[in-house]
Design a protein around this motif. Structure first.
Motif, short mmCIF file in Angstrom:
data_model
loop_
_atom_site.label_atom_id
_atom_site.label_comp_id
_atom_site.label_asym_id
_atom_site.label_seq_id
_atom_site.Cartn_x
_atom_site.Cartn_y
_atom_site.Cartn_z
N GLN A 23 -4.57 -10.70 -7.68
CA GLN A 23 -4.93 -11.33 -6.33
C GLN A 23 -3.69 -11.28 -5.54
N PRO A 24 -4.12 -10.65 -4.14
CA PRO A 24 -2.87 -10.64 -3.12
C PRO A 24 -2.64 -12.35 -2.92
N GLN A 25 -1.22 -12.25 -2.78
CA GLN A 25 -0.75 -13.59 -2.37
C GLN A 25 -0.24 -13.49 -0.87
N ALA A 26 -0.69 -14.72 -0.02
CA ALA A 26 -0.14 -14.75 1.37
C ALA A 26 1.20 -14.88 1.37
N PRO A 27 1.83 -14.32 2.37
CA PRO A 27 3.28 -14.54 2.60
C PRO A 27 3.69 -16.03 2.56
N LEU A 28 4.86 -16.27 2.14
CA LEU A 28 5.41 -17.50 2.21
C LEU A 28 6.31 -17.88 3.19
N ASP A 29 6.55 -16.79 4.12
CA ASP A 29 7.47 -17.36 5.12
C ASP A 29 7.47 -18.43 6.06
N GLU A 30 8.55 -19.12 6.16
CA GLU A 30 8.37 -20.40 6.82
C GLU A 30 8.03 -20.25 8.30
N GLY A 31 6.87 -21.04 8.67
CA GLY A 31 6.57 -20.81 10.44
C GLY A 31 6.00 -19.54 10.91
N VAL A 32 5.69 -18.57 10.04
CA VAL A 32 5.23 -17.28 10.46
C VAL A 32 3.67 -17.20 10.35
N CYS A 33 3.23 -16.92 11.44
CA CYS A 33 1.59 -16.76 11.35
C CYS A 33 1.33 -15.10 11.34
N TYR A 34 0.34 -14.69 10.49
CA TYR A 34 0.19 -13.32 10.35
C TYR A 34 -1.54 -13.20 10.53
N HIS A 35 -1.84 -12.11 10.92
CA HIS A 35 -3.13 -11.38 10.88
C HIS A 35 -3.36 -10.49 9.55
N VAL A 36 -4.46 -10.71 8.99
CA VAL A 36 -4.52 -9.77 7.87
C VAL A 36 -5.74 -8.71 8.10
N GLY A 37 -5.24 -7.56 8.04
CA GLY A 37 -6.14 -6.49 8.12
C GLY A 37 -6.17 -5.53 7.02
N LYS A 38 -7.03 -4.87 7.00
CA LYS A 38 -7.38 -3.71 5.87
C LYS A 38 -6.50 -2.27 6.28
N ASP A 39 -5.88 -2.03 5.08
CA ASP A 39 -5.23 -0.75 5.15
C ASP A 39 -4.98 -0.16 3.84
N ASP A 40 -5.62 0.65 3.67
CA ASP A 40 -5.66 1.40 2.24
C ASP A 40 -4.28 1.96 1.77
N THR A 41 -3.09 2.28 2.68
CA THR A 41 -2.03 2.63 2.39
C THR A 41 -1.19 1.47 1.72
N GLN A 42 -1.71 0.07 1.90
CA GLN A 42 -0.78 -0.94 1.34
C GLN A 42 -1.22 -1.33 0.05
N GLU A 43 -0.45 -2.14 -0.62
CA GLU A 43 -0.86 -2.77 -1.79
C GLU A 43 -2.04 -3.62 -1.69
N HIS A 44 -3.19 -3.46 -2.52
CA HIS A 44 -4.19 -4.38 -2.54
C HIS A 44 -5.03 -3.94 -1.16
N GLY A 45 -4.75 -2.96 -0.57
CA GLY A 45 -5.56 -2.78 0.62
C GLY A 45 -5.51 -3.44 1.97
N ILE A 46 -4.38 -4.27 1.96
CA ILE A 46 -4.45 -5.00 3.39
C ILE A 46 -3.19 -4.96 3.69
N ARG A 47 -3.13 -5.24 5.04
CA ARG A 47 -1.76 -5.36 5.67
C ARG A 47 -1.56 -6.62 6.38
N TYR A 48 -0.12 -7.38 6.46
CA TYR A 48 -0.06 -8.56 7.31
C TYR A 48 0.75 -8.32 8.53
N ASN A 49 0.30 -8.50 9.67
CA ASN A 49 0.91 -8.10 11.00
C ASN A 49 1.25 -9.51 11.49
N VAL A 50 2.70 -9.94 11.90
CA VAL A 50 3.00 -11.11 12.52
C VAL A 50 2.35 -11.20 13.75
#
Length: 140
Positions: A23-50
């Motif tokens: 299962q992909p784990q959400a980033p643990l960076d303190e105070g950072v908000c991400y948009h999660v998008g699909k990207d087949d080139t990344q691990e698990h097929g998702i990309r985290y955009n700040v």
């Protein structure tokens, strides 16, 4: 017979644990908000955009993601759903409100509901009629 049952149990346990680890784990960076998008080139097929940094709580991140969702819709987009991440949790925004979850496909906790005019509010703060229907809810 006992050794076969033990081997079967160990193999089943290993299979369950390997499924949990994939299962992909959400980033643990303190105070950072991400948009999660699909990207087949990344691990698990998702990309985290700040989206935003220095967000003190997950609700603030949800507000930034709601702003992003509205911007996408104003630019002509048609997707009413958006997924984000904040300090190890996923945020799911749709036309009904905001939900939080530990995984992308697991259980979700309903956190913020939409008011009649589309704003987000704590569910208990929305006034309801005697029959339980929300007051002043926009039609679907």
């Amino acid at each position: 017979m006992k050794s076969f049952a033990l081997t079967f149990l160990l193999a089943g346990s290993a299979l369950v644990l390997s499924a949990c680890q994939s299962q992909p784990q959400a980033p643990l960076d303190e105070g950072v908000c991400y948009h999660v998008g699909k990207d087949d080139t990344q691990e698990h097929g998702i990309r985290y955009n700040v989206v935003a940094r220095d967000q003190p709580q997950i609700e603030f991140c949800a507000a930034r993601l709601e702003e992003l969702r509205i911007k996408f819709l104003r630019m002509g987009g048609s997707n009413n759903e958006l997924v984000g991440a904040y300090q190890g949790q996923y945020i799911f925004i749709d036309r009904f409100g905001v939900k939080f979850g530990k995984t992308l496909d697991g259980q979700r906790f309903f956190a913020l509901a939409r008011t009649g005019d589309g704003r987000l509010a704590i569910p208990g703060a929305i006034q309801r009629q005697i029959d339980g229907q929300p007051i002043a809810v926009a039609p679907n």
